[in-house]
Design a protein around this motif. Structure first.
Motif, PDB file in Angstrom:
ATOM      1  N   SER A 182      11.560 109.095 -25.300  1.00  0.00           N
ATOM      2  CA  SER A 182      11.268 108.961 -26.725  1.00  0.00           C
ATOM      3  C   SER A 182      11.689 107.588 -27.234  1.00  0.00           C
ATOM      4  CB  SER A 182      12.002 110.045 -27.524  1.00  0.00           C
ATOM      5  OG  SER A 182      13.405 109.835 -27.493  1.00  0.00           O
ATOM      6  N   PHE A 183      11.001 107.111 -28.256  1.00  0.00           N
ATOM      7  CA  PHE A 183      11.335 105.822 -28.866  1.00  0.00           C
ATOM      8  C   PHE A 183      12.734 105.870 -29.473  1.00  0.00           C
ATOM      9  CE2 PHE A 183      11.411 102.831 -32.438  1.00  0.00           C
ATOM     10  CZ  PHE A 183      10.966 101.664 -31.827  1.00  0.00           C
ATOM     11  N   ASP A 184      13.095 107.007 -30.063  1.00  0.00           N
ATOM     12  CA  ASP A 184      14.425 107.148 -30.670  1.00  0.00           C
ATOM     13  C   ASP A 184      15.527 106.888 -29.652  1.00  0.00           C
ATOM     14  OD1 ASP A 184      12.815 108.135 -32.774  1.00  0.00           O
ATOM     15  OD2 ASP A 184      14.481 109.358 -33.495  1.00  0.00           O
ATOM     16  N   PHE A 185      15.382 107.476 -28.454  1.00  0.00           N
ATOM     17  CA  PHE A 185      16.406 107.311 -27.431  1.00  0.00           C
ATOM     18  C   PHE A 185      16.507 105.854 -26.987  1.00  0.00           C
ATOM     19  CE2 PHE A 185      18.039 107.122 -23.144  1.00  0.00           C
ATOM     20  CZ  PHE A 185      19.103 108.015 -23.160  1.00  0.00           C
ATOM     21  N   VAL A 186      15.363 105.219 -26.793  1.00  0.00           N
ATOM     22  CA  VAL A 186      15.347 103.844 -26.295  1.00  0.00           C
ATOM     23  C   VAL A 186      15.981 102.885 -27.297  1.00  0.00           C
ATOM     24  CG1 VAL A 186      13.875 101.921 -25.582  1.00  0.00           C
ATOM     25  CG2 VAL A 186      13.359 104.230 -24.819  1.00  0.00           C
ATOM     26  N   ILE A 187      15.663 103.039 -28.587  1.00  0.00           N
ATOM     27  CA  ILE A 187      16.212 102.097 -29.565  1.00  0.00           C
ATOM     28  C   ILE A 187      17.715 102.305 -29.748  1.00  0.00           C
ATOM     29  CG2 ILE A 187      15.792 103.528 -31.636  1.00  0.00           C
ATOM     30  CD1 ILE A 187      15.014 100.928 -33.086  1.00  0.00           C
ATOM     31  N   VAL A 188      18.159 103.563 -29.682  1.00  0.00           N
ATOM     32  CA  VAL A 188      19.600 103.825 -29.785  1.00  0.00           C
ATOM     33  C   VAL A 188      20.322 103.303 -28.551  1.00  0.00           C
ATOM     34  CG1 VAL A 188      21.354 105.642 -29.821  1.00  0.00           C
ATOM     35  CG2 VAL A 188      19.390 105.784 -31.354  1.00  0.00           C
ATOM     36  N   MET A 189      19.714 103.472 -27.383  1.00  0.00           N
ATOM     37  CA  MET A 189      20.321 102.978 -26.140  1.00  0.00           C
ATOM     38  C   MET A 189      20.503 101.463 -26.193  1.00  0.00           C
ATOM     39  SD  MET A 189      19.016 103.595 -22.211  1.00  0.00           S
ATOM     40  CE  MET A 189      17.346 103.036 -22.560  1.00  0.00           C
ATOM     41  N   HIS A 190      19.488 100.736 -26.637  1.00  0.00           N
ATOM     42  CA  HIS A 190      19.590  99.280 -26.736  1.00  0.00           C
ATOM     43  C   HIS A 190      20.564  98.859 -27.839  1.00  0.00           C
ATOM     44  CE1 HIS A 190      16.006  99.154 -24.157  1.00  0.00           C
ATOM     45  NE2 HIS A 190      16.288  97.892 -23.960  1.00  0.00           N
ATOM     46  N   SER A 245      15.255  90.723 -33.146  1.00  0.00           N
ATOM     47  CA  SER A 245      15.343  90.594 -31.683  1.00  0.00           C
ATOM     48  C   SER A 245      15.497  91.957 -31.017  1.00  0.00           C
ATOM     49  CB  SER A 245      16.505  89.674 -31.296  1.00  0.00           C
ATOM     50  OG  SER A 245      17.741  90.230 -31.710  1.00  0.00           O
ATOM     51  N   LEU A 246      16.266  92.861 -31.646  1.00  0.00           N
ATOM     52  CA  LEU A 246      16.426  94.208 -31.093  1.00  0.00           C
ATOM     53  C   LEU A 246      15.086  94.944 -31.072  1.00  0.00           C
ATOM     54  CD1 LEU A 246      18.187  96.649 -30.165  1.00  0.00           C
ATOM     55  CD2 LEU A 246      18.376  97.258 -32.581  1.00  0.00           C
ATOM     56  N   LEU A 247      14.376  94.908 -32.184  1.00  0.00           N
ATOM     57  CA  LEU A 247      13.092  95.611 -32.267  1.00  0.00           C
ATOM     58  C   LEU A 247      12.097  95.072 -31.240  1.00  0.00           C
ATOM     59  CD1 LEU A 247      11.338  97.695 -33.690  1.00  0.00           C
ATOM     60  CD2 LEU A 247      10.691  95.931 -35.345  1.00  0.00           C
ATOM     61  N   VAL A 278      19.320 103.649 -38.930  1.00  0.00           N
ATOM     62  CA  VAL A 278      19.833 103.609 -37.558  1.00  0.00           C
ATOM     63  C   VAL A 278      20.618 102.326 -37.307  1.00  0.00           C
ATOM     64  CG1 VAL A 278      19.223 103.648 -35.105  1.00  0.00           C
ATOM     65  CG2 VAL A 278      17.936 105.059 -36.732  1.00  0.00           C
ATOM     66  N   PHE A 279      19.939 101.184 -37.435  1.00  0.00           N
ATOM     67  CA  PHE A 279      20.556  99.893 -37.115  1.00  0.00           C
ATOM     68  C   PHE A 279      21.737  99.572 -38.048  1.00  0.00           C
ATOM     69  CE2 PHE A 279      20.603  95.199 -37.543  1.00  0.00           C
ATOM     70  CZ  PHE A 279      20.864  94.860 -36.235  1.00  0.00           C
ATOM     71  N   PHE A 280      21.480  99.510 -39.344  1.00  0.00           N
ATOM     72  CA  PHE A 280      22.543  99.194 -40.301  1.00  0.00           C
ATOM     73  C   PHE A 280      23.642 100.265 -40.302  1.00  0.00           C
ATOM     74  CE2 PHE A 280      19.671  96.430 -43.232  1.00  0.00           C
ATOM     75  CZ  PHE A 280      19.800  95.386 -42.347  1.00  0.00           C
ATOM     76  N   ALA A 281      23.232 101.523 -40.248  1.00  0.00           N
ATOM     77  CA  ALA A 281      24.212 102.610 -40.311  1.00  0.00           C
ATOM     78  C   ALA A 281      25.189 102.572 -39.143  1.00  0.00           C
ATOM     79  CB  ALA A 281      23.485 103.956 -40.347  1.00  0.00           C
TER      80      ALA A 281
END
Length: 315
Positions: free
Chosen positions: A146-154, A201-203, A247-250
């Protein structure tokens, strides 16, 4: 390289036998893999029937045929680094409860072995020995893809990369307070810089990673409510806003809040003044007097504070 096989015979007994001793030109992962396959082929042993078990953390947890070739491909293109002696494949590392840095290493190892992990989970989901095992693997596979997992992992990798040095400093038996406080200050700055400048850069990295692993990337301009089919979000919140703010800021703000709470100005000053009591450092009577007067007002009267100041002149 010595090759030993463990097998189950027709009567159901587990046995272990020496199979071969082969010469290898080097000890890289690809060379070892090729020699193993060559020896198995010579003895007419089908690689489809092989399952692997690792006990010392030096090999992947489950080696099916597909995973073996996936790992060799990673070794070929240089995405998989070898361990000591250039012959140890990296495994998924389990985070420890008391070793904070182990969480950072665990995420890094998952990023390196993401492809093989997906292949192993697919194999278990299809060929697992029990329905419960298949269900667990299928659920884990859905989460990992899932996209959610990948973005949190990074994101967690980026945050932990900033805090790893501080974590290591606090876990040393011999504490250097001055160095630790400097690391607290620089860690706060690095995390704040990540918050101010790190989103784009993260995105971009996450999108590229998802495309390389065939993971669906949601359209950032779409309404987040429509994407998740929920009424909990306002109509004007799009997908990009959700991941950037919620997600990112929080996540970053929680780290900054934790650091600021544990190392506020009062705590920081107390630790800095306590360094004056370290006999290995230059003697500073001013800091000792300030430490006694400001942080131990109930232990020293005004007259005793004056006496301390006079007595310290003898040292």
């Amino acid at each position: 390289m010595a090759i030993v096989v463990r097998f189950v015979d027709r009567d159901g007994y587990v046995k272990e036998r020496f199979l071969d001793l082969v010469h290898v030109k080097d000890s890289t992962a690809l060379t070892l893999k090729n020699e193993i396959l060559s020896s198995l082929s010579f003895h007419k042993l089908d690689v489809h029937d092989i399952r692997g078990q690792g006990y010392d953390g030096a090999t992947p947890q489950s080696i099916t045929r597909c995973q073996l070739f996936e790992i060799s491909n990673l070794a070929d293109i240089g995405e998989l680094r070898s361990g000591r002696g250039a012959n140890q494949l990296k495994s998924l590392q389990r985070p420890g409860d008391t070793r904070w840095s182990s969480h950072y290493q665990s995420i890094c190892s998952l990023l390196r072995l993401y492809g093989p992990a997906i292949i192993v989970l697919c194999d278990i989901a299809i060929n697992g020995s029990t329905s419960s095992q298949k269900g667990d693997a299928s659920f884990a596979l859905t989460q990992l893809m899932s996209f959610d997992f990948v973005i949190v992992m990074h994101l967690m990798r980026k945050i932990m990369k900033k805090t790893d040095k501080l974590c290591q400093a606090f876990q040393r038996k011999s504490q250097d307070i001055v160095n630790a406080l400097d690391l607290v200050s620089t860690t706060k700055t690095l995390i704040q810089n990540l918050r101010d400048q790190g989103w784009e850069s993260l995105l971009n990295k996450v999108v590229s990673y998802c495309e390389g692993n065939n993971i669906e990337v949601p359209e950032m301009s779409r309404s987040y409510k429509d994407v998740i089919r929920s009424r909990s979000k306002e109509d004007n919140v799009n997908v990009e806003h959700h991941y950037r703010v919620d997600v990112f800021f929080a996540a970053i703000d929680s780290q900054l809040q934790e650091l600021n709470s544990r190392f506020n100005e009062s705590v920081t000053e107390l630790l800095q003044l306590s360094v004056a009591l370290d006999p290995k450092r230059p003697f500073n009577k001013t800091d000792i007097c300030k430490l006694a007067k400001k942080f131990y007002p109930l232990d020293f009267t005004e007259q005793e504070n004056h006496q301390i100041k006079n007595e310290l002149q003898h040292y």
